[in-house]
Design a protein around this motif. Sequence first.
Motif, PDB file in Angstrom:
ATOM      1  N   ILE A  86       5.090  -3.520  15.755  1.00 17.23           N
ATOM      2  CA  ILE A  86       7.156  -4.228  15.057  1.00 17.23           C
ATOM      3  C   ILE A  86       5.883  -4.669  14.603  1.00 17.23           C
ATOM      4  CG2 ILE A  86       8.901  -4.746  15.291  1.00 17.23           C
ATOM      5  CD1 ILE A  86       8.271  -3.695  18.449  1.00 17.23           C
ATOM      6  N   GLN A  87       5.641  -6.030  14.276  1.00 16.24           N
ATOM      7  CA  GLN A  87       5.820  -6.583  13.187  1.00 16.24           C
ATOM      8  C   GLN A  87       4.634  -5.961  12.554  1.00 16.24           C
ATOM      9  OE1 GLN A  87       3.789 -10.380  15.169  1.00 16.24           O
ATOM     10  NE2 GLN A  87       5.420 -11.346  14.649  1.00 16.24           N
ATOM     11  N   THR A  88       4.020  -5.159  12.039  1.00 12.20           N
ATOM     12  CA  THR A  88       2.731  -5.068  11.138  1.00 12.20           C
ATOM     13  C   THR A  88       3.907  -4.139   9.942  1.00 12.20           C
ATOM     14  OG1 THR A  88       1.013  -4.273  12.752  1.00 12.20           O
ATOM     15  CG2 THR A  88       1.141  -3.375  11.413  1.00 12.20           C
ATOM     16  N   ILE A  89       4.702  -2.918  11.043  1.00 10.46           N
ATOM     17  CA  ILE A  89       5.479  -2.280  10.393  1.00 10.46           C
ATOM     18  C   ILE A  89       6.766  -2.773   9.699  1.00 10.46           C
ATOM     19  CG2 ILE A  89       6.759  -0.888  11.942  1.00 10.46           C
ATOM     20  CD1 ILE A  89       4.579   0.319   8.719  1.00 10.46           C
ATOM     21  N   GLN A  90       6.876  -4.018   9.836  1.00  9.57           N
ATOM     22  CA  GLN A  90       8.744  -4.559   9.418  1.00  9.57           C
ATOM     23  C   GLN A  90       8.608  -4.685   8.229  1.00  9.57           C
ATOM     24  OE1 GLN A  90      10.935  -4.581  12.396  1.00  9.57           O
ATOM     25  NE2 GLN A  90      12.259  -4.228  10.650  1.00  9.57           N
ATOM     26  N   PRO A  91       8.156  -5.172   7.507  1.00 11.43           N
ATOM     27  CA  PRO A  91       7.835  -5.057   5.659  1.00 11.43           C
ATOM     28  C   PRO A  91       7.775  -3.908   5.655  1.00 11.43           C
ATOM     29  CG  PRO A  91       6.309  -6.953   7.038  1.00 11.43           C
ATOM     30  CD  PRO A  91       6.313  -5.768   8.235  1.00 11.43           C
ATOM     31  N   PHE A 111       1.201  -1.491  -0.035  1.00 10.59           N
ATOM     32  CA  PHE A 111      -0.220  -0.013  -0.107  1.00 10.59           C
ATOM     33  C   PHE A 111       0.390   1.228  -0.078  1.00 10.59           C
ATOM     34  CE2 PHE A 111      -1.806   3.134   2.456  1.00 10.59           C
ATOM     35  CZ  PHE A 111      -3.557   2.901   1.833  1.00 10.59           C
ATOM     36  N   PHE A 112       2.101   1.275   0.661  1.00  9.04           N
ATOM     37  CA  PHE A 112       2.444   2.702   0.700  1.00  9.04           C
ATOM     38  C   PHE A 112       4.166   2.124  -0.624  1.00  9.04           C
ATOM     39  CE2 PHE A 112       1.226   3.535   4.757  1.00  9.04           C
ATOM     40  CZ  PHE A 112       1.264   4.059   5.452  1.00  9.04           C
ATOM     41  N   TYR A 113       3.641   1.658  -0.876  1.00  9.74           N
ATOM     42  CA  TYR A 113       4.920   1.669  -2.023  1.00  9.74           C
ATOM     43  C   TYR A 113       5.044   2.675  -2.994  1.00  9.74           C
ATOM     44  CZ  TYR A 113       7.928  -0.446  -6.251  1.00  9.74           C
ATOM     45  OH  TYR A 113       8.646   0.009  -6.995  1.00  9.74           O
ATOM     46  N   ASN A 114       4.304   3.298  -3.276  1.00 15.58           N
ATOM     47  CA  ASN A 114       4.391   5.268  -4.203  1.00 15.58           C
ATOM     48  C   ASN A 114       4.257   5.688  -3.526  1.00 15.58           C
ATOM     49  OD1 ASN A 114       4.512   3.622  -6.830  1.00 15.58           O
ATOM     50  ND2 ASN A 114       2.570   3.102  -7.178  1.00 15.58           N
ATOM     51  N   LYS A 115       3.747   5.539  -2.197  1.00 17.86           N
ATOM     52  CA  LYS A 115       4.185   6.794  -0.696  1.00 17.86           C
ATOM     53  C   LYS A 115       5.711   7.347  -0.701  1.00 17.86           C
ATOM     54  CE  LYS A 115      -0.721   6.098   0.291  1.00 17.86           C
ATOM     55  NZ  LYS A 115      -0.887   5.692  -1.000  1.00 17.86           N
ATOM     56  N   GLU A 116       6.297   8.218  -0.254  1.00 15.99           N
ATOM     57  CA  GLU A 116       7.057   8.952   0.275  1.00 15.99           C
ATOM     58  C   GLU A 116       7.084   9.079   1.434  1.00 15.99           C
ATOM     59  OE1 GLU A 116      10.104  10.677  -0.772  1.00 15.99           O
ATOM     60  OE2 GLU A 116       8.852   9.795  -3.205  1.00 15.99           O
ATOM     61  N   VAL A 117       8.189   7.952   2.043  1.00 18.87           N
ATOM     62  CA  VAL A 117       8.145   7.190   3.645  1.00 18.87           C
ATOM     63  C   VAL A 117       9.555   8.056   4.345  1.00 18.87           C
ATOM     64  CG1 VAL A 117       7.623   6.044   5.590  1.00 18.87           C
ATOM     65  CG2 VAL A 117       6.432   5.978   3.646  1.00 18.87           C
ATOM     66  N   ASN A 148      14.620   0.378   3.742  1.00 19.44           N
ATOM     67  CA  ASN A 148      15.586   0.546   4.519  1.00 19.44           C
ATOM     68  C   ASN A 148      15.560   1.809   5.627  1.00 19.44           C
ATOM     69  OD1 ASN A 148      18.162  -0.768   5.171  1.00 19.44           O
ATOM     70  ND2 ASN A 148      19.119   1.174   3.870  1.00 19.44           N
ATOM     71  N   LEU A 149      15.174   1.788   6.194  1.00 17.30           N
ATOM     72  CA  LEU A 149      14.541   2.525   7.551  1.00 17.30           C
ATOM     73  C   LEU A 149      14.237   1.681   8.597  1.00 17.30           C
ATOM     74  CD1 LEU A 149      11.797   4.565   5.927  1.00 17.30           C
ATOM     75  CD2 LEU A 149      13.830   5.736   6.459  1.00 17.30           C
ATOM     76  N   GLU A 150      14.609   2.489   9.604  1.00 19.46           N
ATOM     77  CA  GLU A 150      15.187   2.208  10.933  1.00 19.46           C
ATOM     78  C   GLU A 150      13.440   2.382  11.266  1.00 19.46           C
ATOM     79  OE1 GLU A 150      17.235   2.384  15.425  1.00 19.46           O
ATOM     80  OE2 GLU A 150      18.307   2.054  13.526  1.00 19.46           O
ATOM     81  N   VAL A 151      12.768   1.379  12.743  1.00 18.31           N
ATOM     82  CA  VAL A 151      11.521   1.841  13.295  1.00 18.31           C
ATOM     83  C   VAL A 151      12.139   1.886  14.540  1.00 18.31           C
ATOM     84  CG1 VAL A 151       9.875   0.463  13.992  1.00 18.31           C
ATOM     85  CG2 VAL A 151      10.410  -0.206  12.163  1.00 18.31           C
ATOM     86  N   GLN A 152      11.955   3.294  14.890  1.00 15.65           N
ATOM     87  CA  GLN A 152      12.204   3.667  15.629  1.00 15.65           C
ATOM     88  C   GLN A 152      11.059   4.475  16.669  1.00 15.65           C
ATOM     89  OE1 GLN A 152      12.225   8.298  16.109  1.00 15.65           O
ATOM     90  NE2 GLN A 152      11.162   8.417  18.567  1.00 15.65           N
ATOM     91  N   ILE A 153      11.222   2.946  18.347  1.00 18.39           N
ATOM     92  CA  ILE A 153      10.324   2.551  18.885  1.00 18.39           C
ATOM     93  C   ILE A 153       9.913   3.692  20.377  1.00 18.39           C
ATOM     94  CG2 ILE A 153       9.914   0.812  20.873  1.00 18.39           C
ATOM     95  CD1 ILE A 153       9.655  -0.079  18.577  1.00 18.39           C
TER      96      ILE A 153
END
Length: 181
Positions: free
Chosen positions: A54-59, A36-42, A65-70
């Motif tokens: 965390i599991q929701t956003i890890q893919p 869903f986020f493929y064409n969105k800037e993040v 190639n972004l680190e997940v900030q907790i």
Amino acid sequence: MNKNIYIIRHCEAEGQSEDALLTVKGLEQAEKLSNFFYNKEVDHIISSPFLRAIQTIQPLANRLNLEVQIDSRLSERLLSSMPLSDWLDKLRATFDNLDLKYSGGESSKEAMDRIVNVVMDSLESEHENTVVVTHGNIMSLLLHHFDKNFGFKQWKELTNPDVYLLNSFDEKINYTRLWDE
């Protein structure tokens, strides 16, 4: 400056504990969310410390190639430290009275302040497109902060996952539901 903050409710999980894993369906949903986020800037990802978030956003984090900030401020709201057989009625009451607080729990106002502070910090950061992964109750309180009509009924209508876009432009914040599955 125009900033986008994507607020995500986690995918389907096996339970409510902090270490509850995503179900098989939830893991599939996490992949769909990444697509869903493929064409969105993040350019920034912040997540609740709960494993299902965390599991929701890890893919998506892996793909970008972004680190997940907790951020513990994104943890789900604790309604009460005691089991409540009528918890749904008690939860409904906390949407009507934001200061209502049950034994060992957190008021809606206290939980709302936590997530609003995360959003305000994100708006003041250098990041233009932030993803915030959290939970249904606290997410609905955030949306209630910006729209007093978003309440218990709308909380019940949230899906797992769910995605809302908060857009800040000229110091005005609007939100739109993006997820429609």
